[in-house]
Design a protein around this motif. Structure first.
Motif, PDB file in Angstrom:
ATOM      1  N   ARG A 116       0.842  -1.204   0.000  1.00 56.20           N
ATOM      2  CA  ARG A 116       0.000   0.000   0.000  1.00 56.20           C
ATOM      3  C   ARG A 116       0.870   1.243   0.000  1.00 56.20           C
ATOM      4  O   ARG A 116       2.071   1.195   0.306  1.00 56.20           O
ATOM      5  CB  ARG A 116      -0.924   0.033   1.211  1.00 56.20           C
ATOM      6  N   GLN A 134      -7.890   9.320   4.027  1.00 55.56           N
ATOM      7  CA  GLN A 134      -8.856   9.373   2.926  1.00 55.56           C
ATOM      8  C   GLN A 134      -9.054  10.839   2.563  1.00 55.56           C
ATOM      9  O   GLN A 134      -9.277  11.679   3.433  1.00 55.56           O
ATOM     10  CB  GLN A 134     -10.166   8.722   3.345  1.00 55.56           C
ATOM     11  N   ALA A 168     -18.729   1.173  12.684  1.00 54.15           N
ATOM     12  CA  ALA A 168     -17.289   1.366  12.478  1.00 54.15           C
ATOM     13  C   ALA A 168     -16.593   1.732  13.786  1.00 54.15           C
ATOM     14  O   ALA A 168     -17.085   2.560  14.550  1.00 54.15           O
ATOM     15  CB  ALA A 168     -17.049   2.444  11.430  1.00 54.15           C
ATOM     16  N   ALA A 214      -9.206   1.451   9.970  1.00 51.91           N
ATOM     17  CA  ALA A 214      -9.477   0.905   8.635  1.00 51.91           C
ATOM     18  C   ALA A 214     -10.955   1.004   8.287  1.00 51.91           C
ATOM     19  O   ALA A 214     -11.316   1.326   7.148  1.00 51.91           O
ATOM     20  CB  ALA A 214      -8.993  -0.543   8.554  1.00 51.91           C
ATOM     21  N   GLU A 215     -11.814   0.742   9.260  1.00 55.34           N
ATOM     22  CA  GLU A 215     -13.254   0.808   9.013  1.00 55.34           C
ATOM     23  C   GLU A 215     -13.701   2.237   8.726  1.00 55.34           C
ATOM     24  O   GLU A 215     -14.508   2.479   7.817  1.00 55.34           O
ATOM     25  CB  GLU A 215     -14.010   0.224  10.208  1.00 55.34           C
ATOM     26  N   THR A 238     -11.782   4.658   7.572  1.00 57.92           N
ATOM     27  CA  THR A 238     -11.206   5.041   6.281  1.00 57.92           C
ATOM     28  C   THR A 238     -12.118   4.574   5.150  1.00 57.92           C
ATOM     29  O   THR A 238     -12.370   5.316   4.188  1.00 57.92           O
ATOM     30  CB  THR A 238      -9.802   4.441   6.116  1.00 57.92           C
ATOM     31  N   ALA A 239     -12.642   3.355   5.275  1.00 55.94           N
ATOM     32  CA  ALA A 239     -13.565   2.828   4.263  1.00 55.94           C
ATOM     33  C   ALA A 239     -14.870   3.626   4.239  1.00 55.94           C
ATOM     34  O   ALA A 239     -15.436   3.888   3.164  1.00 55.94           O
ATOM     35  CB  ALA A 239     -13.844   1.355   4.540  1.00 55.94           C
ATOM     36  N   LYS A 245     -14.228   6.835   2.452  1.00 56.06           N
ATOM     37  CA  LYS A 245     -14.066   6.575   1.028  1.00 56.06           C
ATOM     38  C   LYS A 245     -15.443   6.484   0.355  1.00 56.06           C
ATOM     39  O   LYS A 245     -15.667   7.041  -0.723  1.00 56.06           O
ATOM     40  CB  LYS A 245     -13.276   5.285   0.811  1.00 56.06           C
ATOM     41  N   THR A 246     -16.367   5.770   1.007  1.00 60.02           N
ATOM     42  CA  THR A 246     -17.733   5.660   0.475  1.00 60.02           C
ATOM     43  C   THR A 246     -18.422   7.024   0.493  1.00 60.02           C
ATOM     44  O   THR A 246     -19.107   7.416  -0.459  1.00 60.02           O
ATOM     45  CB  THR A 246     -18.540   4.659   1.319  1.00 60.02           C
TER      46      THR A 246
END
Length: 209
Positions: free
Chosen positions: A92, A116, A192, A196-197, A199-200, A203-204
């Motif tokens: 990454r 993000q 969340a 990591a959760e 960040t996702a 992103k969404t």
């Protein structure tokens, strides 16, 4: 090298140091890094370490591997660490840029990690403080200096202000009220908990206009 340093770099000898607990670095490994300069000069990736404690970037010298070169980073806008794959995680890129939104002026030239980026940007600030070991004939316990680690997360709002947040739904809703209704309908936001959760989730969130 001259274009990279844009001045007189300092060689930091890798000699004997007093032992300490903890590390001053973001990552103890030498990681290849892409450097993005304000003068737009293209540069080849270089092995880099980010020393958060001493607020400096070090580059490994090819011909003197036991020494490091402290970069004159005044023209550096951002750097991108190339983290290799491991047995459990894929390769990454980790992006770091200046913390231009910081309320404290002295922090605006420091680097934060961009988890993000978009309409709402999730930032991660690394803070390291050296705690000196107690001294004296009757001192008990560890006599080693210790590097203490702290992480602060920020959300950069649409007004370009970065507000500190805890990574949970209620805290982010309180810090960024205009996101409250949108977050509750964003997949994963309600449950969340981890970096990591979240960040996702962002992103969404940023994928929608």
């Amino acid at each position: 090298m001259q274009a990279l340093a844009n001045g007189s770099p300092t060689v930091v000898p890798n000699g004997t140091r007093n032992e300490i607990l903890g590390s001053p670095y973001i990552d103890n490994r030498w990681l290849l890094a892409k450097l993005v300069m304000s003068n737009k000069v293209p540069l080849a990736p270089v092995p880099l370490k980010y020393d958060v404690l001493n607020k400096r970037l070090l580059m490994r010298l090819v011909d003197r591997p036991k020494d490091s070169l402290q970069l004159d980073d005044r023209l550096l806008e951002r750097f991108i660490l190339q983290e290799p794959a491991t047995g459990i995680t894929p390769a990454r890129e980790r992006v770091f840029r200046r913390f231009t939104e910081a309320d404290v002026p002295s922090q605006r030239t420091q680097f934060v990690e961009v988890l993000q980026e978009g309409k709402y940007t999730l930032l991660k600030q690394y803070i390291k403080v050296l705690r000196k070991a107690p001294t004296g004939a009757y001192t008990t316990g560890s006599r080693l200096d210790e590097v203490e680690d702290k992480v602060v997360y920020y959300v950069r709002r649409t007004d370009a202000k970065a507000v500190p947040v805890k990574l949970n739904l209620k805290q982010i809703e309180n810090a960024v009220p205009e996101l409250a209704s949108t977050l509750r309908s964003t997949p994963g936001a309600k449950n969340a908990k981890t970096e990591a959760e979240w960040t996702a989730v962002f992103k969404t969130l940023n994928a929608h206009p």
